[in-house]
Design an enzyme around this catalytic site. Structure first.
Site, PDB file in Angstrom:
ATOM      1  N   SER A 281       0.803  -1.168  -0.071  1.00  0.00           N
ATOM      2  CA  SER A 281       0.163   0.186  -0.029  1.00  0.00           C
ATOM      3  C   SER A 281       0.904   1.193   0.169  1.00  0.00           C
ATOM      4  O   SER A 281       0.365   2.115  -0.468  1.00  0.00           O
ATOM      5  CB  SER A 281      -0.821   0.067   1.055  1.00  0.00           C
ATOM      6  OG  SER A 281      -0.244  -0.183   2.374  1.00  0.00           O
ATOM      7  N   HIS A 282       1.963   1.234   0.601  1.00  0.00           N
ATOM      8  CA  HIS A 282       2.871   2.445   0.741  1.00  0.00           C
ATOM      9  C   HIS A 282       4.305   1.875   0.368  1.00  0.00           C
ATOM     10  O   HIS A 282       4.590   0.959   0.935  1.00  0.00           O
ATOM     11  CB  HIS A 282       2.965   3.079   2.187  1.00  0.00           C
ATOM     12  CG  HIS A 282       1.490   3.649   2.845  1.00  0.00           C
ATOM     13  ND1 HIS A 282       0.705   2.667   2.934  1.00  0.00           N
ATOM     14  CD2 HIS A 282       1.258   4.750   3.004  1.00  0.00           C
ATOM     15  CE1 HIS A 282      -0.569   3.399   3.334  1.00  0.00           C
ATOM     16  NE2 HIS A 282      -0.068   4.840   3.370  1.00  0.00           N
TER      17      HIS A 282
END
Length: 338
Positions: free
Chosen positions: A92-93
């Site tokens: 996600s990041h």
């Protein structure tokens, strides 16, 4: 963005009305019209400031396993490796940071999956020199809230109270999974935005709000709120402050760090011979000077001398994990053409 936009964004990061006509409630609070609120939010979405309006779920409460991962990558392979890692639906990041460990990303896998095996799928990529898994050992805080209004910025002090969560074990049923799939979608900015989700789930809005309140009470849903794009609103100095805390002070220091309004995330993570820092805290500032000054102010109050700030110098990926959406991932290395 004008002052009205900033006030509006401050409000909906903190709280969002779980009622049939939420934009009426927001308009009333700001003594304006519903149309004005909707128009401004639509505009803020179009210019890329407002990323999403949706439920924000707790990964671990849903049964997912996740970890922060630090990698040391050969400089000339960094972008290629980062882009390949981005393909994983559980990432996600993903950021470049100014350190020997120059690539940092989060990886989450659904119940029944093996996190270590998923991470090992990246071993086919050339240029990776070191990999360090840094899973959460203790969670002290999670929740990004950017101070948009300069006059309302909080003092750098441990003033926030921790939210009380009912300690109830949660094992998601198929019905829960359907709710979560629906509530994680980006909400439309229309007069009655929850109607569609309720209709898709075959329930009334009253039942939908009751379920959301229950999820919030037990910590499954952290909140329903706006997520902003940090950089587009001027928060370009996003610093991960890592602290080398004596073992017998980790819980005390972590709890104190988590009570600073400026700290959005705070965790205890494992150490390695080449990584001695065990407590991680995130801050979001507009300049490196501001971030360094904030870190010094925090340091003065928690009395931990050994720390570093790792700034994100490049954002390769920032999104939300889509929960209970079946995805498999395989990777075959392809050598980039220079």
């Amino acid at each position: 963005m004008d002052k009205h936009d900033k006030e509006l964004l401050n409000e909906i990061q903190w709280t969002f009305p779980l009622v049939t006509r939420p934009f009426d409630a927001i308009a009333k609070k700001f003594d304006t019209t519903t149309e004005f609120v909707k128009e401004r939010l639509i505009q803020l979405k179009e210019i890329g400031v407002l990323r999403q309006l949706s439920a924000i779920f707790d990964t671990r409460k849903l049964g997912y396993t996740s970890s922060l991962v630090a990698m040391e990558i050969e400089d000339d392979k960094l972008e290629h490796v980062a882009n390949q890692i981005n393909r994983h639906p559980g990432v996600s990041h993903n950021y470049e940071r100014d350190h020997q460990f120059n690539l940092w990303f989060t990886l989450a896998v659904p119940p029944g999956s093996d996190l270590k095996k998923e991470l090992e799928k990246f071993n086919v990529l050339t240029g990776i020199k070191k990999v360090r898994m840094l899973p959460t050992l203790q969670l002290f805080k999670i929740g990004v809230k950017l101070d948009m209004v300069e006059e309302k910025k909080h003092k750098v002090a441990p003033t926030e109270e921790k939210k009380i969560i009912k300690n109830i074990e949660f094992k998601p049923t198929e019905e829960d999974k359907n709710f979560i799939r629906e509530l994680q979608k980006d909400m439309e900015i229309i007069d009655e935005p929850f109607g569609k989700a309720a209709a898709n789930l075959g329930i009334s809005e009253k039942e939908l709000f009751e379920k959301m309140k229950y999820y919030e009470d037990i910590g499954v849903m952290r909140r329903f709120a706006a997520i902003l794009r940090h950089r587009q609103v001027g928060f370009t100095a996003n610093g991960m402050i890592v602290w080398k805390v004596p073992q017998d002070r980790i819980s005390e220091v972590g709890e104190t760090l988590g009570s600073f309004p400026q700290v959005s995330h705070c965790y205890e993570r494992p150490t390695y011979d080449d990584w001695p820092f065990n407590v991680f805290s995130m801050i979001h500032c507009k300049t490196h000077d501001e971030a360094n000054e904030m870190a010094r102010s925090i340091q003065d109050q928690i009395h931990v001398d050994d720390y570093k700030i790792l700034f994100s110098s490049r954002e390769f990926k920032k999104t939300r994990v889509e929960y209970f959406v079946e995805n498999s991932f395989t990777l075959e290395e392809t050598i980039p053409v220079s």
